[in-house]
Motif scaffolding. Structure first.
Motif, PDB file in Angstrom:
ATOM      1  N   ALA A 152       0.735  -1.290  -0.130  1.00  0.00           N
ATOM      2  CA  ALA A 152      -0.152  -0.054  -0.278  1.00  0.00           C
ATOM      3  C   ALA A 152       0.970   1.422  -0.212  1.00  0.00           C
ATOM      4  CB  ALA A 152      -0.583  -0.154   1.335  1.00  0.00           C
ATOM      5  N   PRO A 153       0.598   2.237  -0.188  1.00  0.00           N
ATOM      6  CA  PRO A 153       0.983   3.599  -0.492  1.00  0.00           C
ATOM      7  C   PRO A 153       1.859   4.151   0.752  1.00  0.00           C
ATOM      8  CG  PRO A 153      -1.134   4.168  -1.543  1.00  0.00           C
ATOM      9  CD  PRO A 153      -0.958   2.734  -1.022  1.00  0.00           C
ATOM     10  N   ASP A 154       0.839   3.318   1.869  1.00  0.00           N
ATOM     11  CA  ASP A 154       1.432   3.428   2.899  1.00  0.00           C
ATOM     12  C   ASP A 154       2.563   2.747   3.650  1.00  0.00           C
ATOM     13  OD1 ASP A 154       0.467   1.908   3.747  1.00  0.00           O
ATOM     14  OD2 ASP A 154      -1.061   2.473   5.756  1.00  0.00           O
ATOM     15  N   GLY A 155       2.425   1.910   2.736  1.00  0.00           N
ATOM     16  CA  GLY A 155       4.321   1.108   3.230  1.00  0.00           C
ATOM     17  C   GLY A 155       3.546  -0.581   3.593  1.00  0.00           C
ATOM     18  N   THR A 156       1.812  -0.284   4.024  1.00  0.00           N
ATOM     19  CA  THR A 156       1.772  -1.718   4.982  1.00  0.00           C
ATOM     20  C   THR A 156       1.809  -2.919   3.740  1.00  0.00           C
ATOM     21  OG1 THR A 156      -0.794  -1.033   4.745  1.00  0.00           O
ATOM     22  CG2 THR A 156       0.502  -0.464   6.324  1.00  0.00           C
ATOM     23  N   LEU A 157       1.328  -3.812   4.478  1.00  0.00           N
ATOM     24  CA  LEU A 157       1.961  -5.286   3.095  1.00  0.00           C
ATOM     25  C   LEU A 157       1.129  -5.575   2.230  1.00  0.00           C
ATOM     26  CD1 LEU A 157       4.470  -7.481   5.689  1.00  0.00           C
ATOM     27  CD2 LEU A 157       5.340  -5.913   3.364  1.00  0.00           C
ATOM     28  N   ASN A 158       0.602  -5.819   1.649  1.00  0.00           N
ATOM     29  CA  ASN A 158      -1.083  -5.622   0.608  1.00  0.00           C
ATOM     30  C   ASN A 158      -1.271  -7.499   1.535  1.00  0.00           C
ATOM     31  OD1 ASN A 158       0.058  -8.038  -0.562  1.00  0.00           O
ATOM     32  ND2 ASN A 158       0.279  -7.641  -2.681  1.00  0.00           N
ATOM     33  N   THR A 159      -2.423  -8.727   1.327  1.00  0.00           N
ATOM     34  CA  THR A 159      -2.744  -9.694   1.755  1.00  0.00           C
ATOM     35  C   THR A 159      -2.186 -10.940   1.677  1.00  0.00           C
ATOM     36  OG1 THR A 159      -4.771  -9.315   1.644  1.00  0.00           O
ATOM     37  CG2 THR A 159      -5.337 -10.775   1.565  1.00  0.00           C
ATOM     38  N   ILE A 160      -1.291 -10.927  -0.093  1.00  0.00           N
ATOM     39  CA  ILE A 160      -0.146 -11.736  -0.285  1.00  0.00           C
ATOM     40  C   ILE A 160       1.057 -11.795   0.794  1.00  0.00           C
ATOM     41  CG2 ILE A 160       1.280 -12.457  -1.838  1.00  0.00           C
ATOM     42  CD1 ILE A 160      -1.252 -12.142  -4.055  1.00  0.00           C
ATOM     43  N   GLN A 161       1.384 -10.645   0.682  1.00  0.00           N
ATOM     44  CA  GLN A 161       2.811  -9.923   1.513  1.00  0.00           C
ATOM     45  C   GLN A 161       2.657 -10.869   2.515  1.00  0.00           C
ATOM     46  OE1 GLN A 161       2.646  -6.964  -0.055  1.00  0.00           O
ATOM     47  NE2 GLN A 161       5.076  -6.705  -1.251  1.00  0.00           N
ATOM     48  N   GLN A 162       1.181 -10.008   3.207  1.00  0.00           N
ATOM     49  CA  GLN A 162       1.701 -10.114   4.920  1.00  0.00           C
ATOM     50  C   GLN A 162       0.509 -11.476   4.839  1.00  0.00           C
ATOM     51  OE1 GLN A 162       1.317  -7.857   7.154  1.00  0.00           O
ATOM     52  NE2 GLN A 162       1.510  -9.908   8.755  1.00  0.00           N
ATOM     53  N   ALA A 163      -0.032 -13.215   4.019  1.00  0.00           N
ATOM     54  CA  ALA A 163       0.453 -14.651   4.006  1.00  0.00           C
ATOM     55  C   ALA A 163       1.650 -15.037   4.027  1.00  0.00           C
ATOM     56  CB  ALA A 163      -0.365 -14.720   3.243  1.00  0.00           C
ATOM     57  N   PHE A 164       2.307 -14.410   3.350  1.00  0.00           N
ATOM     58  CA  PHE A 164       3.691 -14.518   3.654  1.00  0.00           C
ATOM     59  C   PHE A 164       4.223 -15.010   5.062  1.00  0.00           C
ATOM     60  CE2 PHE A 164       3.403 -16.009  -1.370  1.00  0.00           C
ATOM     61  CZ  PHE A 164       5.102 -16.761  -1.510  1.00  0.00           C
ATOM     62  N   GLN A 165       4.332 -13.825   4.845  1.00  0.00           N
ATOM     63  CA  GLN A 165       4.892 -12.882   6.790  1.00  0.00           C
ATOM     64  C   GLN A 165       4.325 -14.551   7.878  1.00  0.00           C
ATOM     65  OE1 GLN A 165       3.919  -9.243   8.251  1.00  0.00           O
ATOM     66  NE2 GLN A 165       6.672  -9.233   9.251  1.00  0.00           N
ATOM     67  N   ASP A 166       3.641 -14.183   8.097  1.00  0.00           N
ATOM     68  CA  ASP A 166       2.113 -15.076   8.431  1.00  0.00           C
ATOM     69  C   ASP A 166       2.983 -16.393   8.502  1.00  0.00           C
ATOM     70  OD1 ASP A 166       1.556 -12.891   9.252  1.00  0.00           O
ATOM     71  OD2 ASP A 166      -0.663 -12.513   8.456  1.00  0.00           O
ATOM     72  N   HIS A 167       2.670 -16.371   7.723  1.00  0.00           N
ATOM     73  CA  HIS A 167       3.095 -18.200   7.346  1.00  0.00           C
ATOM     74  C   HIS A 167       4.323 -18.941   6.746  1.00  0.00           C
ATOM     75  CE1 HIS A 167      -1.424 -19.004   7.892  1.00  0.00           C
ATOM     76  NE2 HIS A 167      -1.652 -17.893   7.562  1.00  0.00           N
ATOM     77  N   HIS A 168       5.484 -17.483   7.323  1.00  0.00           N
ATOM     78  CA  HIS A 168       6.690 -18.114   7.195  1.00  0.00           C
ATOM     79  C   HIS A 168       7.579 -18.588   6.022  1.00  0.00           C
ATOM     80  CE1 HIS A 168       7.168 -17.329  11.051  1.00  0.00           C
ATOM     81  NE2 HIS A 168       5.898 -17.714  11.353  1.00  0.00           N
ATOM     82  N   GLY A 169       6.499 -18.077   4.942  1.00  0.00           N
ATOM     83  CA  GLY A 169       7.306 -18.157   3.111  1.00  0.00           C
ATOM     84  C   GLY A 169       8.238 -18.180   3.265  1.00  0.00           C
ATOM     85  N   LEU A 170       9.123 -17.532   3.695  1.00  0.00           N
ATOM     86  CA  LEU A 170      10.180 -17.013   3.045  1.00  0.00           C
ATOM     87  C   LEU A 170      11.367 -17.583   3.938  1.00  0.00           C
ATOM     88  CD1 LEU A 170      11.203 -14.013   4.220  1.00  0.00           C
ATOM     89  CD2 LEU A 170       8.773 -13.763   3.674  1.00  0.00           C
ATOM     90  N   GLN A 171      12.604 -17.989   3.393  1.00  0.00           N
ATOM     91  CA  GLN A 171      13.831 -17.906   3.988  1.00  0.00           C
ATOM     92  C   GLN A 171      14.365 -17.000   4.453  1.00  0.00           C
ATOM     93  OE1 GLN A 171      15.233 -21.826   5.417  1.00  0.00           O
ATOM     94  NE2 GLN A 171      12.904 -22.378   5.443  1.00  0.00           N
ATOM     95  N   CYS A 172      15.482 -17.075   3.064  1.00  0.00           N
ATOM     96  CA  CYS A 172      16.458 -15.967   2.396  1.00  0.00           C
ATOM     97  C   CYS A 172      15.672 -15.006   1.678  1.00  0.00           C
ATOM     98  CB  CYS A 172      17.860 -17.133   1.869  1.00  0.00           C
ATOM     99  SG  CYS A 172      16.917 -17.021   0.251  1.00  0.00           S
ATOM    100  N   GLY A 173      14.083 -15.341   1.199  1.00  0.00           N
ATOM    101  CA  GLY A 173      14.038 -14.091   0.976  1.00  0.00           C
ATOM    102  C   GLY A 173      14.422 -14.302  -0.344  1.00  0.00           C
ATOM    103  N   PHE A 174      15.427 -14.705  -1.308  1.00  0.00           N
ATOM    104  CA  PHE A 174      15.546 -14.481  -2.464  1.00  0.00           C
ATOM    105  C   PHE A 174      14.516 -14.727  -4.351  1.00  0.00           C
ATOM    106  CE2 PHE A 174      17.866 -14.735  -6.618  1.00  0.00           C
ATOM    107  CZ  PHE A 174      18.606 -14.016  -7.046  1.00  0.00           C
ATOM    108  N   CYS A 175      13.382 -15.348  -3.801  1.00  0.00           N
ATOM    109  CA  CYS A 175      12.946 -15.630  -4.735  1.00  0.00           C
ATOM    110  C   CYS A 175      11.431 -15.259  -4.514  1.00  0.00           C
ATOM    111  CB  CYS A 175      12.422 -18.319  -4.660  1.00  0.00           C
ATOM    112  SG  CYS A 175      11.632 -17.801  -3.184  1.00  0.00           S
TER     113      CYS A 175
END
Length: 161
Positions: free
Chosen positions: A80-103
């Motif tokens: 979002a313009p204020d920098g908050t994560l969108n639904t998909i980005q937030q879900a990746f954070q909430d469900h640990h969908g990343l480790q190194c973050g490159f992909c």
């Protein structure tokens, strides 16, 4: 050199490019949008996925001149313009969908394209859609959970692999 103009994340962008300049390099080098990653240079990994005129595209397979006049969305345009994560980005954070973050940028952009096309995909459909994206860290399970959660579906029953 060729002049290219496009709209990137809702803003006009332009630059001079050689005919052989890939879209991923124009985005990263000329526009300094480094969230789109270069992983393999062979269209195998999906780290460079962006949206061009609403379609998911591997930016390492498209010349910048091919995107002349196009609407391009990158990972930087997802929040979002204020920098908050969108639904998909937030879900990746909430469900640990990343480790190194490159992909992650490519995964998020692919997930956005999938959910636009199919708002309630099955687990098998998510896994099939991500076939062109490589993650070397997570084993995909939490990425799949994140995408399913972003679609509003229950993820607690997903079997671990």
């Amino acid at each position: 050199m060729t002049q290219v103009k496009m709209t990137v994340n809702g803003k006009p962008a332009s630059g001079q490019v050689e005919g052989r300049t890939l879209l991923v390099h124009f985005l990263r080098d000329d526009l300094e949008l480094t969230g789109t990653h270069v992983g393999c240079d062979t269209s195998q990994c999906g780290a460079c996925v962006v949206h061009v005129n609403g379609d998911a595209v591997k930016a390492c397979t498209m010349f910048a001149v091919e995107a002349d006049g196009a609407e391009v969305e990158t990972i930087e345009g997802q929040a979002a313009p204020d920098g908050t994560l969108n639904t998909i980005q937030q879900a990746f954070q909430d469900h640990h969908g990343l480790q190194c973050g490159f992909c992650t940028p490519g995964m998020v952009m692919s997930a956005a394209a999938l959910l636009k096309e199919n708002p309630k995909p099955s687990e098998a459909e998510v896994r099939h859609y991500l076939d062109g994206n490589i993650c070397r860290c997570t084993g995909y399970h939490n990425i799949v959970k994140a995408i399913m959660a972003a679609s509003g579906q229950e993820v607690s029953a997903l079997a671990a692999e």
